[in-house]
Design an enzyme around this catalytic site. Structure first.
Site, PDB file in Angstrom:
ATOM      1  N   HIS A 283       0.843  -1.242   0.198  1.00  0.00           N
ATOM      2  CA  HIS A 283      -0.043   0.100  -0.023  1.00  0.00           C
ATOM      3  C   HIS A 283       0.885   1.333   0.142  1.00  0.00           C
ATOM      4  CE1 HIS A 283       0.130   0.963   4.375  1.00  0.00           C
ATOM      5  NE2 HIS A 283       0.148  -0.200   4.398  1.00  0.00           N
ATOM      6  N   GLU A 330      -5.371   2.652   2.430  1.00  0.00           N
ATOM      7  CA  GLU A 330      -5.297   1.298   3.537  1.00  0.00           C
ATOM      8  C   GLU A 330      -5.429   1.222   4.628  1.00  0.00           C
ATOM      9  OE1 GLU A 330      -3.769  -1.954   6.044  1.00  0.00           O
ATOM     10  OE2 GLU A 330      -2.991  -0.120   5.810  1.00  0.00           O
ATOM     11  N   GLU A 331      -4.505   2.686   5.365  1.00  0.00           N
ATOM     12  CA  GLU A 331      -4.573   2.595   6.809  1.00  0.00           C
ATOM     13  C   GLU A 331      -5.849   3.194   7.605  1.00  0.00           C
ATOM     14  OE1 GLU A 331      -2.347   1.893   8.560  1.00  0.00           O
ATOM     15  OE2 GLU A 331      -0.283   1.915   7.489  1.00  0.00           O
ATOM     16  N   ASP A 358       3.107  -6.312   3.430  1.00  0.00           N
ATOM     17  CA  ASP A 358       2.752  -5.076   4.174  1.00  0.00           C
ATOM     18  C   ASP A 358       2.837  -5.668   5.475  1.00  0.00           C
ATOM     19  OD1 ASP A 358       1.665  -2.907   5.265  1.00  0.00           O
ATOM     20  OD2 ASP A 358      -0.348  -3.576   5.301  1.00  0.00           O
ATOM     21  N   HIS A 429       3.151   2.915  12.723  1.00  0.00           N
ATOM     22  CA  HIS A 429       2.437   3.913  12.646  1.00  0.00           C
ATOM     23  C   HIS A 429       3.046   5.085  14.142  1.00  0.00           C
ATOM     24  CE1 HIS A 429      -1.317   1.542  11.762  1.00  0.00           C
ATOM     25  NE2 HIS A 429      -0.366   1.555  10.926  1.00  0.00           N
TER      26      HIS A 429
END
Ligand SMILES: [Zn+2]
Length: 475
Positions: A283, A330-331, A358, A429
């Site tokens: 992604h 995606e996130e 991923d 993240h």
């Protein structure tokens, strides 16, 4: 007699063919080519340079923003430069959430600031912020079981530690509190919520991440942020004195109207069966705090590095089409994955197999699949070629990457090349997800594995689908 012998011979031949079928998935010529690809990839490849390029030239690329659009331009240019065909963007709409100010402090009894990151989708406290007493729980279910009067008017704090593991299995349960706390807290009358970051680092970085999307027309949930692990420890220590602890929280994120995101697609068109698709994904979007190097710049580098090797090093392209899909958004809830599945629904029966990178930049150590049980041996012949890379065969219950969710549900066979994720959730993240975290040799190993896997699965005639009645084996 002659006839009988002939029949016997045919019978033996077909028996022999059946026994041989797992092996014939990979011919000696294919194995030789695969070993060449493997050696070339291990000598160093472009995967690492591609991650450098994306994370430097684009940087953070939150879904639906101008930065994610720049990532799409970057991707189109790179796919074309690498020699992929049919390069194009498939746009879709995505809700845009932008981070604002974020401040948290213990007001009393021990005044000091705390390190936080608002969760994706969180509502705002307003610029003035809010101040309230903290009530702590050790899990989401403990909060759910608490009496309302214990929570009403307070800031909920869930201090639950995520387990570190090679396969990242601690994430699934830990992530529930990130998804649900804002909504559960609101229902119980709380004014805001804090969670211990969903991550394994002991460093002072808060881990962002998406909450469950609010139901349309539903409540937005209370303003919710993640505390860095040491700050969660600190808050728990402060609470341990048995006196009321008051926290001030200011987070001012904005939820903007829907904007354009998109999937970027390119192909190595198959020479004999172009309609048969081997899908490989990663992604393109990332969270906004770091530069999205391990999540998922690494995956982009691996997938494009593998495609480049196949294009540059094979004398002719493989039988089937290898389709590279760089998913957008995606996130924020695998929005690009859903858009792809809808856009290509008619084509999904021709998707031979799908895989996604991923899970950071660690070495691949295991090969899992989710295919027809009867075809497992055929795939094992392909997995065997990956053994020199230190990749062991795993099980047939793979889930694939997050962007494969809708394909998996539609019955597309899935392969997971599992990476070592011991430290993945240290950076995941956070503002610390930057290019320096990527080891070139591990990325080379990943590119080698993907190049070999994609080549073999696109070159073989084997099929891996779940079928109720396999008519092809009747003769
Ligand atoms: Zn990711």
């Amino acid at each position: 007699m002659k006839v009988l012998l002939a029949v016997l011979a045919v019978g033996l031949a077909s028996l022999h063919a059946k026994a041989e079928s797992p092996v014939s998935t990979v011919t000696p010529a294919m194995t030789a080519t695969a070993h060449q690809l493997l050696d070339l990839a291990r000598q160093g490849n472009q995967g690492y340079e591609l991650v450098r390029s994306l994370t430097t030239e684009v940087g953070p690329r939150l879904a639906g923003t101008e930065a994610e659009a720049r990532a799409r331009y970057w991707a189109v240019e790179k796919l074309q430069a690498l020699g992929l065909q049919n390069v194009h963007v498939e746009p879709f709409q995505v809700p845009v959430w932008l981070r604002g100010v974020e401040l948290a402090e213990i007001v009393s009894p021990f005044p000091q600031s705390l390190t936080i990151a608002a969760l994706g989708g969180s509502s705002s406290t307003g610029e003035q912020g809010l101040e309230a007493e903290v009530v702590v729980f050790n899990s989401l279910s403990a909060l759910q079981q608490a009496p309302r009067m214990q929570v009403e008017g307070k800031i909920v704090f869930i201090d639950e530690v995520m387990a570190r593991s090679r396969d990242g299995s601690g994430y699934g349960s830990a992530v529930q509190k990130r998804r649900e706390t804002a909504y559960v807290s609101q229902k119980m009358g709380a004014v805001a919520a804090l969670i211990r970051s969903v991550g394994t680092s002991s460093h002072r970085f808060a881990h962002a991440g998406q909450m469950r999307q609010a139901n349309t027309g539903g409540d937005l949930g209370v303003p919710t942020a993640a505390l860095a692990a040491p700050d969660a420890d600190q808050l728990t220590r402060a609470l341990g004195y048995g006196k009321p602890v008051t926290v001030k929280l200011v987070i001012t994120p904005q939820l903007l109207p829907r904007a354009v995101s998109g999937n970027v697609i390119g192909e190595i068109v198959g020479r004999e069966a172009p309609q048969e698709i081997v899908l490989v994904g990663a992604h393109l979007d990332s969270w906004d705090l770091g530069t999205g190097a391990v999540d998922d710049g690494a995956g982009i580098g691996v997938v494009l590095g593998a495609a480049k090797l196949i294009i540059d090093q094979l004398p002719q392209g493989p039988r089937r089409t290898i389709r590279v899909v760089l998913f957008g958004a995606e996130e924020v809830g695998t929005v690009g994955a859903k858009a792809y599945a809808l856009e290509h629904s008619a084509e999904l029966p021709d998707h031979i197999i799908a895989t996604e990178s991923d899970f950071g930049a660690g070495d691949i150590w295991r090969f899992d699949s989710r295919i027809n049980e009867q075809k497992v041996l055929q795939l094992a012949a392909i997995a065997k070629v990956l053994e020199p890379l230190g990749i062991a065969s795993g099980n047939n219950t793979a889930r694939g990457g997050p962007d494969l969710k809708y394909l998996r549900e539609a019955g597309v066979p899935i392969v997971s090349l599992l990476q070592d994720g011991q430290d993945y959730f240290d950076f995941h993240h956070t503002a610390d997800d930057t290019f320096d975290k990527i080891a070139p040799h591990a990325l080379d190993q990943n590119v080698a594995a993907y190049a070999v896997f994609l080549y073999l699965v696109a070159e073989t005639t084997a099929d891996f689908r779940e079928t109720t009645q396999d008519l092809t084996n009747i003769n």
